[in-house]
Design a protein around this motif. Structure first.
Motif, PDB file in Angstrom:
ATOM      1  N   LEU B  76      56.921  10.179   7.851  1.00 46.38           N
ATOM      2  CA  LEU B  76      55.594   9.715   8.247  1.00 46.38           C
ATOM      3  C   LEU B  76      55.420   8.223   8.007  1.00 46.38           C
ATOM      4  CD1 LEU B  76      52.621  10.209   9.129  1.00 46.38           C
ATOM      5  CD2 LEU B  76      52.118  10.713   6.720  1.00 46.38           C
ATOM      6  N   SER B  77      54.991   7.540   9.046  1.00 45.58           N
ATOM      7  CA  SER B  77      54.577   6.145   8.930  1.00 45.58           C
ATOM      8  C   SER B  77      53.201   6.025   9.566  1.00 45.58           C
ATOM      9  CB  SER B  77      55.554   5.217   9.666  1.00 45.58           C
ATOM     10  OG  SER B  77      55.100   3.877   9.639  1.00 45.58           O
ATOM     11  N   THR B  78      52.347   5.219   8.963  1.00 39.32           N
ATOM     12  CA  THR B  78      51.004   5.021   9.522  1.00 39.32           C
ATOM     13  C   THR B  78      50.748   3.546   9.757  1.00 39.32           C
ATOM     14  OG1 THR B  78      49.953   4.897   7.343  1.00 39.32           O
ATOM     15  CG2 THR B  78      50.082   7.073   8.388  1.00 39.32           C
ATOM     16  N   LEU B  79      50.006   3.284  10.817  1.00 38.48           N
ATOM     17  CA  LEU B  79      49.561   1.937  11.143  1.00 38.48           C
ATOM     18  C   LEU B  79      48.040   1.948  11.120  1.00 38.48           C
ATOM     19  CD1 LEU B  79      49.895  -0.976  12.356  1.00 38.48           C
ATOM     20  CD2 LEU B  79      49.844   0.115  14.610  1.00 38.48           C
ATOM     21  N   THR B  80      47.450   1.109  10.296  1.00 42.60           N
ATOM     22  CA  THR B  80      45.999   0.999  10.246  1.00 42.60           C
ATOM     23  C   THR B  80      45.575  -0.360  10.780  1.00 42.60           C
ATOM     24  OG1 THR B  80      45.865   2.456   8.311  1.00 42.60           O
ATOM     25  CG2 THR B  80      43.951   1.076   8.773  1.00 42.60           C
ATOM     26  N   VAL B  81      44.778  -0.321  11.825  1.00 38.89           N
ATOM     27  CA  VAL B  81      44.216  -1.554  12.376  1.00 38.89           C
ATOM     28  C   VAL B  81      42.892  -1.773  11.664  1.00 38.89           C
ATOM     29  CG1 VAL B  81      43.485  -2.759  14.456  1.00 38.89           C
ATOM     30  CG2 VAL B  81      45.295  -1.038  14.583  1.00 38.89           C
ATOM     31  N   THR B  82      42.825  -2.787  10.841  1.00 36.77           N
ATOM     32  CA  THR B  82      41.623  -3.035  10.034  1.00 36.77           C
ATOM     33  C   THR B  82      40.689  -4.005  10.753  1.00 36.77           C
ATOM     34  OG1 THR B  82      42.629  -4.879   8.858  1.00 36.77           O
ATOM     35  CG2 THR B  82      42.943  -2.681   7.931  1.00 36.77           C
ATOM     36  N   SER B  83      39.395  -3.777  10.557  1.00 39.84           N
ATOM     37  CA  SER B  83      38.377  -4.635  11.157  1.00 39.84           C
ATOM     38  C   SER B  83      38.727  -4.927  12.620  1.00 39.84           C
ATOM     39  CB  SER B  83      38.242  -5.940  10.359  1.00 39.84           C
ATOM     40  OG  SER B  83      37.166  -6.715  10.834  1.00 39.84           O
ATOM     41  N   ALA B  84      38.830  -3.864  13.361  1.00 38.63           N
ATOM     42  CA  ALA B  84      39.286  -3.989  14.753  1.00 38.63           C
ATOM     43  C   ALA B  84      38.307  -4.793  15.606  1.00 38.63           C
ATOM     44  CB  ALA B  84      39.489  -2.605  15.347  1.00 38.63           C
ATOM     45  N   HIS B  85      38.858  -5.545  16.542  1.00 34.04           N
ATOM     46  CA  HIS B  85      38.054  -6.313  17.490  1.00 34.04           C
ATOM     47  C   HIS B  85      38.527  -5.981  18.896  1.00 34.04           C
ATOM     48  CE1 HIS B  85      35.891  -8.663  14.525  1.00 34.04           C
ATOM     49  NE2 HIS B  85      37.025  -8.842  13.876  1.00 34.04           N
ATOM     50  N   PRO B  86      37.733  -6.282  19.902  1.00 29.92           N
ATOM     51  CA  PRO B  86      38.124  -5.935  21.276  1.00 29.92           C
ATOM     52  C   PRO B  86      39.514  -6.438  21.669  1.00 29.92           C
ATOM     53  CG  PRO B  86      35.814  -6.529  21.243  1.00 29.92           C
ATOM     54  CD  PRO B  86      36.339  -6.779  19.858  1.00 29.92           C
ATOM     55  N   GLU B  87      39.921  -7.575  21.145  1.00 26.30           N
ATOM     56  CA  GLU B  87      41.254  -8.095  21.509  1.00 26.30           C
ATOM     57  C   GLU B  87      42.396  -7.274  20.923  1.00 26.30           C
ATOM     58  OE1 GLU B  87      38.826  -9.800  20.012  1.00 26.30           O
ATOM     59  OE2 GLU B  87      39.578 -10.982  18.316  1.00 26.30           O
ATOM     60  N   ASP B  88      42.058  -6.360  19.990  1.00 24.67           N
ATOM     61  CA  ASP B  88      43.070  -5.447  19.441  1.00 24.67           C
ATOM     62  C   ASP B  88      43.283  -4.242  20.343  1.00 24.67           C
ATOM     63  OD1 ASP B  88      41.653  -6.057  16.177  1.00 24.67           O
ATOM     64  OD2 ASP B  88      43.371  -7.045  17.139  1.00 24.67           O
ATOM     65  N   SER B  89      42.448  -4.100  21.351  1.00 18.62           N
ATOM     66  CA  SER B  89      42.616  -2.994  22.290  1.00 18.62           C
ATOM     67  C   SER B  89      43.977  -3.112  22.958  1.00 18.62           C
ATOM     68  CB  SER B  89      41.508  -3.026  23.350  1.00 18.62           C
ATOM     69  OG  SER B  89      40.235  -2.878  22.757  1.00 18.62           O
ATOM     70  N   SER B  90      44.737  -2.045  22.873  1.00 16.83           N
ATOM     71  CA  SER B  90      46.097  -2.076  23.404  1.00 16.83           C
ATOM     72  C   SER B  90      46.694  -0.679  23.324  1.00 16.83           C
ATOM     73  CB  SER B  90      46.946  -3.061  22.587  1.00 16.83           C
ATOM     74  OG  SER B  90      48.223  -3.260  23.177  1.00 16.83           O
ATOM     75  N   PHE B  91      47.937  -0.568  23.753  1.00 20.44           N
ATOM     76  CA  PHE B  91      48.709   0.673  23.641  1.00 20.44           C
ATOM     77  C   PHE B  91      49.704   0.458  22.508  1.00 20.44           C
ATOM     78  CE2 PHE B  91      49.752   4.706  25.095  1.00 20.44           C
ATOM     79  CZ  PHE B  91      51.080   4.862  25.463  1.00 20.44           C
ATOM     80  N   TYR B  92      49.594   1.282  21.465  1.00 20.90           N
ATOM     81  CA  TYR B  92      50.462   1.148  20.305  1.00 20.90           C
ATOM     82  C   TYR B  92      51.477   2.291  20.323  1.00 20.90           C
ATOM     83  CZ  TYR B  92      47.138  -2.284  18.610  1.00 20.90           C
ATOM     84  OH  TYR B  92      46.335  -3.404  18.490  1.00 20.90           O
ATOM     85  N   ILE B  93      52.742   1.950  20.133  1.00 21.70           N
ATOM     86  CA  ILE B  93      53.812   2.944  20.203  1.00 21.70           C
ATOM     87  C   ILE B  93      54.705   2.814  18.980  1.00 21.70           C
ATOM     88  CG2 ILE B  93      55.665   3.897  21.634  1.00 21.70           C
ATOM     89  CD1 ILE B  93      54.632   2.202  23.951  1.00 21.70           C
TER      90      ILE B  93
END
Lengths: 112, 114
Positions: B76-93
């Motif tokens: 298991l690996s986790t990615l946390t996007v903190t304090s997200a902003h619209p420019e962080d909108s994307s496809f994460y793989i």
């Protein structure tokens, strides 16, 4: 980050035609991989190449590892509608857990 | 074999909130996993390499305090996007190496920050 140059960027072909795309790099790689990505999905491995000059087939797909280790090509024979998608090449240096460097992608559309 | 499961597949969050994405290797152990970001009609760009039991290695230009990576177990690996902003909108793989033949990729997470 670095990206590999892939061409063509996109292509429209008719069902039954053969397709060829290639990938070039300014640096050498020890492994070349070809992936296909459908919309909204992760890439799926098509073919892996491990030796310079190696020619490998997977069904209608054939790929070659360039002799200089700086390029690779992928051919698709007798294309069918389900071949539509984005094809990416990726290079990897030696050793496990080495990161991949991806190509810019080739978008393939097949018309009936 | 060699399946990587990624969740959620889609998430919409409000600007300023945090979002966690999970990546699991279902039938193999992965000491190393990779996180990519893909913008529309572009290629995959490596963000970071996730190492089990140690700190992640981030690519140049990727803010480690914004994209927190935790690899607490071999599956298991986790990615946390903190304090997200619209420019962080994307496809994460995410992906993991399962043998010398290459990497298996998750199905991706479409993040939309509103």
């Amino acid at each position: 980050g670095q990206q590999l140059n892939q061409s063509p960027q996109s292509m429209f072909i008719q069902e039954g035609e053969d397709v060829s795309m290639n990938c070039t790099s300014s640096s050498i790689f020890n492994t070349w991989l070809w992936y296909k990505q459908d919309p909204g999905e992760g890439p799926v491995l098509l073919i892996a190449l491990y030796k310079a000059g190696e020619l490998t087939s997977n069904g209608r797909l054939t790929a070659q590892f360039g002799i200089t280790r700086k390029d690779s090509f992928l051919n698709i024979s007798a294309s069918i509608p389900s071949d539509v998608g984005i094809y990416f090449c990726a290079g990897r240096l030696t050793g496990t857990a080495s990161k991949l460097t991806f190509g810019t992608g080739t978008r393939l559309q097949v018309t009936l | 074999g060699a399946v990587v499961s990624q969740h959620p597949s889609r998430v919409i969050c409000k600007s300023g909130t945090s979002v966690k994405i999970e990546c699991r290797s279902l039938d193999f152990q992965a000491t190393t996993m990779f996180w990519y970001r893909q913008f529309p009609k572009q290629s995959l760009m490596l963000m970071a390499t996730s190492n089990e039991g140690s700190k992640a290695t981030y690519e140049q230009g990727v803010e480690k305090d914004k994209f927190l990576i935790n690899h607490a177990s071999l599956t298991l690996s986790t990615l946390t996007v903190t304090s997200a902003h619209p420019e962080d909108s994307s496809f994460y793989i995410c992906s993991a190496e399962w043998d010398i033949r290459g990497y298996t990729f998750g199905s991706g997470t479409r993040l939309t920050v509103v």
